[in-house]
Design an enzyme around this catalytic site. Structure first.
Site, PDB file in Angstrom:
ATOM      1  CG  ASP A   1      84.481  45.865  97.842  1.00 46.09           C
ATOM      2  OD1 ASP A   1      84.316  46.039  99.044  1.00 46.09           O
ATOM      3  OD2 ASP A   1      84.996  44.989  97.157  1.00 46.09           O
TER       4      ASP A   1
ATOM      5  CD  GLU B   1      97.897  37.066 102.199  1.00 45.44           C
ATOM      6  OE1 GLU B   1      98.318  35.976 101.520  1.00 45.44           O
ATOM      7  OE2 GLU B   1      96.579  37.163 102.094  1.00 45.44           O
TER       8      GLU B   1
ATOM      9  CG  PHE C   1      98.321  28.346 106.405  1.00 48.66           C
ATOM     10  CD1 PHE C   1      98.270  28.967 107.595  1.00 48.66           C
ATOM     11  CD2 PHE C   1      97.033  28.279 105.781  1.00 48.66           C
ATOM     12  CE1 PHE C   1      97.173  29.560 107.848  1.00 48.66           C
ATOM     13  CE2 PHE C   1      95.884  28.519 106.124  1.00 48.66           C
ATOM     14  CZ  PHE C   1      95.652  29.484 107.162  1.00 48.66           C
TER      15      PHE C   1
END
Length: 515
Positions: free
Chosen positions: A303, A344, A370
């Site tokens: 993955d 982030e 956010f």
């Protein structure tokens, strides 16, 4: 998982294994290891001889017989300890996961009032509340609200996902984390059927089972043991013929030295050594057979997110538009990121700080957190400045709705970042675009060298990802895998595995999530 926690020889494990070493002296247990069973019979005989020598010296002195008995007993206990510590390892891992489940708090609605409960007490039909920063206590369906969820713990994907009531994106999984907003969730699984419960069952299934090589060697050792029993029995008639006395202790000592006692006792320890090395690398081996099989792998499917890459996207570059000073842009980026509590957002502030931004203050400012609906975050300053940072389409909509033009150079840069496997975030001031931030899911340091080592061992590496072909190709080239499968669905992975198996290859799959 730290090395301290991964070690098999923690104090608690050693204490439990030591106790089990005596429990396993039960002949019904030792009969499964013929060599050690014979040693136990010899130990019992030596116990009788040792007691007999207290009153009669015809079989040697008491101290001599006692030393032989102790050595035989320690040999048995060592072999049992090797088996017991592996069993204690599996139990400790399951207990650790179970403790995590029990300690996760849940804000449950009881008669319309929110009450704190342990996640282990939740049952199907219960309704609980989850807010920003909460860990979802168990599996369920959202019945009210919308939220951004970090599912990297179970899927391996670093990008947060939006979950909302209704539709096909309403399910949530225990162990994931709410990054923004709040939701009401109804429990959809019975106790013992959640994702975490299934993980506990998997770990508890990681028992120490004999490998095919161990079984074959055990049969061979049993044959040698039978041969040496016959050899030692024949010594008695020869000794009588030569008028030489051989004590029972001497015969047993010779017999135990002749038979492959060490190999028989270390068989389990050898298996544990392989499992211990895997455990130190954060790998749970379900059995010794799995460790042996891993050495025969020809093709390794990996993955991407969290396996080849770090798993949390981080800021790597800032691109102000023409006419905007670089440092001024960084300061506004930092201001717009104070309300962003995601990994982030934190990486953006860290990178800006490294590039020289200092002393940015937000006193009196209104932070815009956010949300899944706006897909932006930012700040409204006392001076009247409005700074927003978010997804390309969200900022473009804000800009166009305000009557401003979305710069062509920004759109080109957004497409360029996307084609290089990155994620672009656009920054706007007073509804006017001022630049772009590039996020990259960083490739793990040293991964190319590891793939090169696997290549020299004859193992083919294949990256499997749901990303588009451009992004997948970029990551594949950077990481050094031999091949890649882009936009892969579960059936695509299965088809590739079957194709390799049909050509006689042994295929392994590696990932940090359930996919």
């Amino acid at each position: 998982m730290k090395n301290k926690n991964a070690s098999l020889f923690q104090k608690e494990l050693v204490n439990e294994a030591f106790a089990q070493s005596f429990v396993k002296l039960n002949p019904k247990v030792l009969i499964h290891n013929p060599v050690m069973f014979v040693v136990e019979v010899c130990t019992i005989v030596m116990l009788i001889v040792t007691i007999y020598s207290l009153t009669n010296s015809s079989q040697g002195s008491f101290s001599y017989n006692l030393i032989v008995f102790i050595i035989l007993l320690l040999t048995l206990l060592f072999a049992n300890f090797a088996e017991a510590i592996a069993e204690a390892r599996g139990k400790a891992q399951a207990d650790s996961l179970r403790k995590t489940r029990e300690e996760t708090p849940a804000k449950v609605f009881v008669d319309g009032v929110v009450t704190m409960k342990s996640s282990s007490s939740l049952k199907k039909g219960d309704i609980f509340l989850c807010e920003t920063g909460d860990i979802i206590p168990t599996d369920g369906e959202i019945i009210e609200g919308i939220a951004t969820v970090d599912e990297s713990a179970i899927t391996g994907e670093s990008a947060p996902v939006i979950r909302e009531a209704g539709g096909d994106k309403s399910s949530v999984t225990g162990g994931t984390k709410i990054l923004s907003d709040k939701i009401k969730v109804i429990v959809t699984t019975q106790p013992g059927e959640s994702f975490l419960d299934k993980m506990i069952a998997l770990v508890e299934g990681a028992n120490r089972q004999k490998t095919p090589n161990e079984i074959a060697l055990t049969i061979l050792l049993a044959g040698f043991t039978l041969v040496f029993i016959i050899v030692c029995i024949t010594l008695k008639p020869f000794a009588d013929y030569a008028h030489t006395t051989i004590s029972i202790a001497a015969l047993i000592s010779l017999f135990v030295c002749l038979i492959p006692t060490t190999i028989g006792g270390l068989l389990s320890a050898i298996g544990i050594a392989g499992m211990d090395r895997a455990l130190q690398a954060n790998v749970i081996a379900k059995s010794g057979k799995a460790v042996e099989t891993a050495g025969d792998v020809d093709v390794l499917l990996l993955d991407k997110t969290g396996t080849i890459t770090i798993g949390n996207r981080r800021a790597t570059n800032f691109y102000p538009i023409d006419g905007i000073d670089h440092i001024s842009f960084l300061e506004k980026v930092v201001l717009g990121s104070f309300a962003d509590e995601t990994p982030e957002g934190k990486s953006i502030i860290e990178l800006a700080t490294k590039e020289g931004v200092r002393g940015v203050r937000i006193s009196g400012a209104r932070l815009i957190k956010f949300t899944a609906e706006t897909r932006t975050s930012g700040v409204d300053l006392p001076s009247g400045q409005r700074i927003r940072k978010g997804a390309f389409d969200a900022i473009k909509k804000i800009t166009v709705n305000a009557g401003n033009i979305f710069p062509v150079e920004t759109e080109i840069k957004v497409n360029s970042i996307s084609s290089n496997g990155g994620t672009p975030l656009v920054v706007a001031e007073n509804e006017k675009v001022i630049g772009v931030i590039e996020l990259q899911d960083i490739i793990k340091p040293g991964i190319r060298e590891r793939f090169e080592r696997l290549r020299k061992m004859g193992v083919k590496t294949v990256m499997v990802t749901g990303d588009n072909p451009l992004t997948a190709k970029y990551i594949a080239e950077k990481s050094g895998v031999d091949d890649f499968i882009a936009e892969a669905k579960p059936e695509d992975k299965l088809e590739y595995i079957r194709k390799e198996q049909q050509s006689g290859k042994l295929v392994a799959m590696m990932g940090d999530g359930t996919n």
